[in-house]
Design a protein around this motif. Sequence first.
Motif, PDB file in Angstrom:
ATOM      1  N   TYR A   1     -47.634  38.257 -31.603  1.00 11.62           N
ATOM      2  CA  TYR A   1     -47.078  39.275 -30.714  1.00 11.62           C
ATOM      3  C   TYR A   1     -48.079  40.422 -30.588  1.00 11.62           C
TER       4      TYR A   1
ATOM      5  N   ASP B   1     -38.660  38.476 -24.723  1.00 12.94           N
ATOM      6  CA  ASP B   1     -37.270  38.039 -24.875  1.00 12.94           C
ATOM      7  C   ASP B   1     -36.479  38.930 -25.827  1.00 12.94           C
TER       8      ASP B   1
ATOM      9  N   ARG C   1     -35.572  42.014 -23.720  1.00 14.01           N
ATOM     10  CA  ARG C   1     -34.526  41.654 -22.777  1.00 14.01           C
ATOM     11  C   ARG C   1     -33.132  41.867 -23.383  1.00 14.01           C
ATOM     12  N   LYS C   2     -33.017  41.652 -24.663  1.00 16.55           N
ATOM     13  CA  LYS C   2     -31.716  41.711 -25.320  1.00 16.55           C
ATOM     14  C   LYS C   2     -31.490  42.990 -26.129  1.00 16.55           C
TER      15      LYS C   2
ATOM     16  N   VAL D   1     -42.350  38.948 -35.099  1.00 13.99           N
ATOM     17  CA  VAL D   1     -41.413  39.961 -34.618  1.00 13.99           C
ATOM     18  C   VAL D   1     -40.135  39.195 -34.283  1.00 13.99           C
ATOM     19  N   ALA D   2     -39.120  39.315 -35.118  1.00 12.85           N
ATOM     20  CA  ALA D   2     -37.895  38.549 -34.905  1.00 12.85           C
ATOM     21  C   ALA D   2     -36.712  39.483 -34.700  1.00 12.85           C
ATOM     22  N   GLY D   3     -35.956  39.222 -33.656  1.00 14.23           N
ATOM     23  CA  GLY D   3     -34.796  40.053 -33.391  1.00 14.23           C
ATOM     24  C   GLY D   3     -34.263  39.772 -32.007  1.00 14.23           C
ATOM     25  N   PRO D   4     -33.483  40.653 -31.443  1.00 18.57           N
ATOM     26  CA  PRO D   4     -32.967  41.888 -32.045  1.00 18.57           C
ATOM     27  C   PRO D   4     -31.864  41.576 -33.036  1.00 18.57           C
ATOM     28  N   LEU D   5     -31.910  42.251 -34.196  1.00 11.43           N
ATOM     29  CA  LEU D   5     -30.977  41.937 -35.267  1.00 11.43           C
ATOM     30  C   LEU D   5     -29.995  43.103 -35.495  1.00 11.43           C
TER      31      LEU D   5
ATOM     32  N   SER E   1     -35.253  30.469 -36.947  1.00 15.77           N
ATOM     33  CA  SER E   1     -35.129  31.922 -37.092  1.00 15.77           C
ATOM     34  C   SER E   1     -36.215  32.508 -37.994  1.00 15.77           C
TER      35      SER E   1
ATOM     36  N   ARG F   1     -40.304  26.798 -31.865  1.00 13.83           N
ATOM     37  CA  ARG F   1     -40.370  28.249 -31.648  1.00 13.83           C
ATOM     38  C   ARG F   1     -39.886  29.002 -32.873  1.00 13.83           C
TER      39      ARG F   1
ATOM     40  N   ASP G   1     -39.344  32.491 -35.305  1.00 13.75           N
ATOM     41  CA  ASP G   1     -38.859  33.864 -35.070  1.00 13.75           C
ATOM     42  C   ASP G   1     -37.761  33.932 -34.008  1.00 13.75           C
ATOM     43  N   ALA G   2     -37.064  32.850 -33.778  1.00 12.27           N
ATOM     44  CA  ALA G   2     -36.055  32.831 -32.716  1.00 12.27           C
ATOM     45  C   ALA G   2     -34.661  32.748 -33.327  1.00 12.27           C
ATOM     46  N   VAL G   3     -33.994  33.881 -33.387  1.00 10.11           N
ATOM     47  CA  VAL G   3     -32.670  33.956 -34.012  1.00 10.11           C
ATOM     48  C   VAL G   3     -31.613  33.708 -32.933  1.00 10.11           C
TER      49      VAL G   3
ATOM     50  N   ARG H   1     -28.576  35.938 -31.365  1.00 10.54           N
ATOM     51  CA  ARG H   1     -29.053  37.283 -31.036  1.00 10.54           C
ATOM     52  C   ARG H   1     -30.046  37.236 -29.868  1.00 10.54           C
ATOM     53  N   LEU H   2     -31.068  36.406 -30.013  1.00  9.33           N
ATOM     54  CA  LEU H   2     -32.105  36.329 -28.982  1.00  9.33           C
ATOM     55  C   LEU H   2     -31.535  35.653 -27.729  1.00  9.33           C
ATOM     56  N   TYR H   3     -30.912  34.514 -27.930  1.00  8.84           N
ATOM     57  CA  TYR H   3     -30.136  33.836 -26.889  1.00  8.84           C
ATOM     58  C   TYR H   3     -28.849  33.361 -27.532  1.00  8.84           C
TER      59      TYR H   3
ATOM     60  N   LEU I   1     -23.957  33.754 -37.587  1.00  5.28           N
ATOM     61  CA  LEU I   1     -24.736  34.465 -36.566  1.00  5.28           C
ATOM     62  C   LEU I   1     -24.919  33.648 -35.295  1.00  5.28           C
TER      63      LEU I   1
END
Lengths: 295, 485
Positions: A2, A23, A26-27, A85-89, B177, B215, B217-219, B222-224, B417
């Motif tokens: 990132y 992404d 976006r959220k 960078v993982a989220g949004p949490l 995730s 992919r 880091d894709a939670v 939350r992300l989708y 989650l």
Amino acid sequence: MYEILRKEILSDVNKRMDIAVPDVARKARAGQFVIVRVDEHGERIPLTIADYDREAGTITLIFQEVGKTTMHLGMLEPGDELATVAGPLGHPTEIEHYGTVVCVGGGVGIAPIYPIARALREVGNTIISIIGARSKDLLFWEDKMRAASDELIVCTDDGSYGRKALVTEPLRELLERPDAEIARVWAIGPAIMMKFCAATTEPFNVPTIVSLNTIMIDGTGMCGGCRVQLTDGAKFVCVDGPEFDAHEVDWDLLLARQRFYLEEEKQAVERWQHTCRLVEAREQVDTLAEREVVK
Amino acid sequence: MTELTNRERLTIPRQVMPTQKPRVRRTNFEEVALGFTPELARQEAERCLQCARPRCVEGCPVGVLIPQFIQALRERDMEGAVRAMKEKNNLPAICGRVCPQETQCEVQCVLSKKGQPVAIGRLERFVGDYELTYRTCPLERPEDTGKRVAVIGSGPAGLTCAVDLGRRGHQVTVFESLHAPGGVLTYGIPEFRLPKGVVRAEIEYAAECLGIEVRPDAVIGRLYTIDELLSEQGFDAVFLGTGAGLPTFLRIPGINYNGVMSANEFLTRVNLMKGYLFPQYDTPVKVGKRVAVVGAGNVAMDAARCSLRLQTLDARETGEELGEVHIVYRRSRTEVPARAEEVHHAEEEGIVFDFLTNPVEIYGDKDGNVCGMRCIRMELGEPDESGRRRPIPIQGSEFDMDVDMVIMALGTRPNPLVFYDAAGLERTKWGTVVADEETGRTTKPQVWAGGDVVTGAATVISAMGAGKQAAADIDRFLRGEVNPW
């Protein structure tokens, strides 16, 4: 990976970065956070999303250099990339019409309080903000906070800028104002500041929300390292929070849990500074050598 | 080599796989079991009687063609062995290391009636490792069907489902995730039992061959949300393989003191974050001098054995004496749910087992650090709904254990989650997803689920089995052969 698109030095130790992560942008909503890892050897740390730009596909992170990871992060420049960078949490802030709301931001906590103040104001709340730091050079975003507030009080612990006071002093005065009808208080900053904000508002029975920053690994409820004790049992900051009713938090336990890895954190910082000094020394040697060649 | 008679085969002893000696291995995180050499593997393969009706295959949740791959091994046809293996199992280097063979394939082996069964698991690992090194028969990607599947979770269930869908020509995206794929194989199972290099290589190899996108880091949630994956993200089907990642803490006083942690946290720090290499890696992990691990499943064994290794590394640095690690379990040895080999290895390494013991309170000092644990002795009563004898506290038998760290390894529940905003997806009161046992279909159209998220914490191979069944059903759905909703 990132990419860091923009970097701004807010003060000696406070830095701002805009990261390309469309992404998540976006959220993202006020009150949420991301887990960041600098490189392949890095640890995972939570950082609040201080702002976001959905069109540009960026989120804004603001951090204070307090440990090895944030120091390393602070040395990166636009064009560099973050490993994670993982989220949004976490749950977003509950933005509703409450009436008059006091937003308190202490130190680097000014960053997360800003989008909350702005969003609360957008839905019609009257916002009185208090921002504070140890000294003038640790303050930032006064202009942004002024724009997001109906009234802004600035203070420093040492009096080097604004009023010489801890944030709890103006907070108490606001609560004591005879005409004050304060519906809610948001307080974000160091744990000790939030603890005393909670103690300040409690006698006035004003609902007070804090955003907790604890040790975390995954940020999705998996490790339980972030657990806090509330009146009705243990909660996970990452998935149940990060915002909680300040009057329910067991602050002493929270402060004790934050100290668990203190020794290791110190060790990591020393090692990092040592590495940086070595790199610096190496660069000096290289420069000298280059001069020799030029001669 | 001339063909042996069955009588001759029966005289060959089960081959012993070389392992690191207990005294040595407790000082490192390297793999304990070193694997068969080609010679040992061939010797072991000679023991198989090639039954006309192979019972071993029935015992395998994914139905590995066991006699076929062993026959190929015997004929020194490695490529044939790999091909036979990959008919049913795409991740043999992993399964060969972590499957509970003693309760699945090997327990069914006819040889086990009179003596020792064929070491099927070790042979499987041998084939898997060979293929990771030599890549003799890469998976083939058929013509693209134009259908897209989102697989949520890159653990055993998700990976197996993804690979099987890829082999059927669908485009698969796996959402993970964490920053590294593998799920529990990566964050949970320690390096000394399943090297992360093996997990990574196995995943990369399959993903490369089949064009699967992973992919990190894709939670999801939350992300989708699941609905967004099916609508705006344009996936034709979703497979939920998110496992059971939420830790359970005992409901006793003192669980928030520093030094009490979930096995999940401890193992994630050690395995995913490589805490044992701190400060070369940034994430610290602490270990006590006297550690109590509560629970006796595979996760408990892993946590105990990691603790022991960290203690040994600490002692080396400080010159102080070694610590102690206890497994505290409320039932008796007979009910221990961990794989036999793990218990055996743990005991060899010096882990102390306290059976019929249950914690009732954890003590903390003035700084909030763990300084002891009060326990009560238990006895076994009548069997409960799980079929195991119910542990009952013995009144007045409380005693204090001198511990400075407590790791809770009491089982895990699915992480909610991922279910955010997933209307129509029915779940049980335990938080698991309601899914058809044969097909993995959930109550929500276009969504399948399998593995621990459906069953609650179970084994790697049963999750793989579920991923496999779901992949077959998703394939039928995508080809328009069935539409269950």
